[in-house]
Design a protein around this motif. Sequence first.
Motif, mmCIF file in Angstrom:
data_model
loop_
_atom_site.group_PDB
_atom_site.id
_atom_site.type_symbol
_atom_site.label_atom_id
_atom_site.label_comp_id
_atom_site.label_asym_id
_atom_site.label_seq_id
_atom_site.Cartn_x
_atom_site.Cartn_y
_atom_site.Cartn_z
ATOM 1 N N UNK A 182 0.919 -1.189 -0.079
ATOM 2 C CA UNK A 182 0.013 0.086 0.050
ATOM 3 C C UNK A 182 0.966 1.187 0.130
ATOM 4 N N UNK A 183 1.993 1.118 0.588
ATOM 5 C CA UNK A 183 2.653 2.314 0.770
ATOM 6 C C UNK A 183 3.447 2.715 -0.137
ATOM 7 N N UNK A 184 4.010 1.568 -0.984
ATOM 8 C CA UNK A 184 4.658 1.842 -2.231
ATOM 9 C C UNK A 184 3.716 2.309 -3.437
ATOM 10 N N UNK A 185 2.236 1.713 -3.545
ATOM 11 C CA UNK A 185 1.641 2.464 -4.481
ATOM 12 C C UNK A 185 1.313 3.728 -4.237
ATOM 13 N N UNK A 186 1.197 4.029 -2.860
ATOM 14 C CA UNK A 186 0.795 5.329 -2.543
ATOM 15 C C UNK A 186 1.946 6.223 -3.085
ATOM 16 N N UNK A 187 3.046 6.314 -2.625
ATOM 17 C CA UNK A 187 4.308 6.901 -2.956
ATOM 18 C C UNK A 187 4.326 6.800 -4.590
ATOM 19 N N UNK A 188 4.141 6.003 -5.336
ATOM 20 C CA UNK A 188 4.331 5.939 -6.613
ATOM 21 C C UNK A 188 3.037 7.085 -7.224
ATOM 22 N N UNK A 189 1.954 7.123 -6.631
ATOM 23 C CA UNK A 189 0.896 7.833 -7.303
ATOM 24 C C UNK A 189 1.280 9.187 -7.040
ATOM 25 N N UNK A 190 2.049 9.328 -5.698
ATOM 26 C CA UNK A 190 2.347 10.922 -5.508
ATOM 27 C C UNK A 190 3.315 11.432 -6.567
ATOM 28 N N UNK A 191 4.294 10.582 -6.659
ATOM 29 C CA UNK A 191 5.295 10.913 -7.508
ATOM 30 C C UNK A 191 4.829 10.978 -9.033
ATOM 31 N N UNK A 192 3.779 10.111 -9.493
ATOM 32 C CA UNK A 192 3.199 10.427 -10.553
ATOM 33 C C UNK A 192 2.331 11.936 -10.711
ATOM 34 N N UNK A 193 1.924 12.129 -9.857
ATOM 35 C CA UNK A 193 1.104 13.422 -9.515
ATOM 36 C C UNK A 193 2.189 14.294 -9.837
ATOM 37 N N UNK A 194 3.417 14.365 -9.057
ATOM 38 C CA UNK A 194 4.348 15.615 -9.144
ATOM 39 C C UNK A 194 4.957 15.790 -10.524
#
Length: 569
Positions: A182-194
Amino acid sequence: MHSSVFNEISLVIALGAAIALFMRALRQPLIIGHILTGILAGPTVFGLIHADASFSGLSDMGVALLLFIIGLDLSLKSFSRVGKAVFTTALVQISTITALGYASGRLLDYGKTESLVVGLGLAMSSTIIIVKLLNDKKETTRLYAQIAIGVLLLQDVVATVAKIGLAAKSHKGDTLTTLVQLGVRGISLIVLLYVLVKYVVPRLTKALERSKELLLLFSLGWGLGFALLFTKAGFSIEIGALFAGVSLAGLPYSSEMASRLKPLRDFFLVIFFITLGQTMAPGKLSQVVLPAIALSLIVIIIKPLTVLVSMGGLGYTKRASFKAAVAMSQVSEFSLVFLAAAVASGYVRDEVSATLTLTALITFAVSAYLIKYDNVLYTKLEKHLRLFERKMTMVEHRGGSTNYPIVLFGYRKGGHEFIKTFRNMEKKFVVVDYDPENIDNLERQQVNYLYGDATDPELLDELNLSKSKLVVSTIADRETNHFLAHWLNTHNPSAVFVCSSDRAEHATELYAEGAAYVMMPHYIGSEKISTFIRRNGLNKSEFKAYREKHLIDLQTHIDKHLVDPENEE
């Protein structure tokens, strides 16, 4: 099928409109009317709703749009300033209420797992109800509201972890592995947004600003799309939509996005509360009324007390602490989702489910009134609330009896330059700020300060701002400066008001409301304007030439931007 869904929505909306008119005539919160509509339209009364999936989908869109629009008005910087308060308050509130709810469940002869579900359910507060009511009051940018929203986000994270734990227990999975994923997916989505906001969205600016229809479609696609991605990753719709909005908050057309989405948001939110109401028809009411009332008292009285104690201990004023505490006085709609999953897994009996559902209904209704009339309640309880204020904030009350010719709102952004200037002028001044770190810094420098929110009318009265000669705001928040400009124009029109803005059109609006000068990046900042003040004193007429020249430059900038939007900085 299409005709059936259309008929159901039409009937429910017609019923909702009639009840809303009735509630408005009685001057009652419309949210109560929407939930009542759902109860009447549900299976226990008229049985109008059969297309549950369609109504659920529409209500989810309302949730996503509400949080997306709120995110457009927020920024990560604003949350970082209240991070300590958010984490401390959330930790104290969630742990205390979960423990108390668990103990209450055991006293009611619930099983251990049932009691834990009840405790977690009571600890969560409704993101949708709180944000909707704060938005109706136009207070989402206030200090207490930002702390409340931050706590709600942490509650959503805790609820997500609890839901994962429940699912893992049901299927005997590895909870730790699931949380890491879950943490990895969340960080990946935040990076994608950035990455998208940094490198892709700027290339679309010209096209989006030229076509209002394209701007609306882009806003919907971005907000709903990322809400869906976060949901698929294991997070809630609320978290995904809020992050999607915050990522676009710094764009020049974010306000236009929000204004175009609000009518859609309002319609879908009505559907959300109606859908919520139609699920809240607990059976065997006679058997669960007393337990539900007992649990409701924990949520309505003890939960706000934990917030009051936490924020008061951190040095926040009793008004900010009280309003944030009142906002938390209900059970979350996510608690009902979590409860339904626990019932489906066989961990919770129907009796416990009915009790928590009735508790949610009671707290939804009571909190709607508490939030609506929080200022009235604060006035009546103010003397007793001093128990929850740290001694540091007592400076606020001593300041009320003193007249300060100069008042500075905000220290972090350029405030130190003004303090240096005021000291050189040997003028009496005071700094108003709500960041505990800034207050500690001011205290070390032996600077007079008041701890509070610039948009708090009571604080302005305590300041005797109606007698001040110079008022400076280094706060770049649009709503805060508009509030101060309007207040000064009404109560102290002769005062010099210097404020800040990041955008040319907003600066022009502030000038129209009576600002003597508006500081802007790349034009003239706190350092130069403080030099001007030191040289020319507090006479408002001295600012006239500066003001007129700046207005001409601003109009040139705006006209140039209308011709070529890519020139906007």
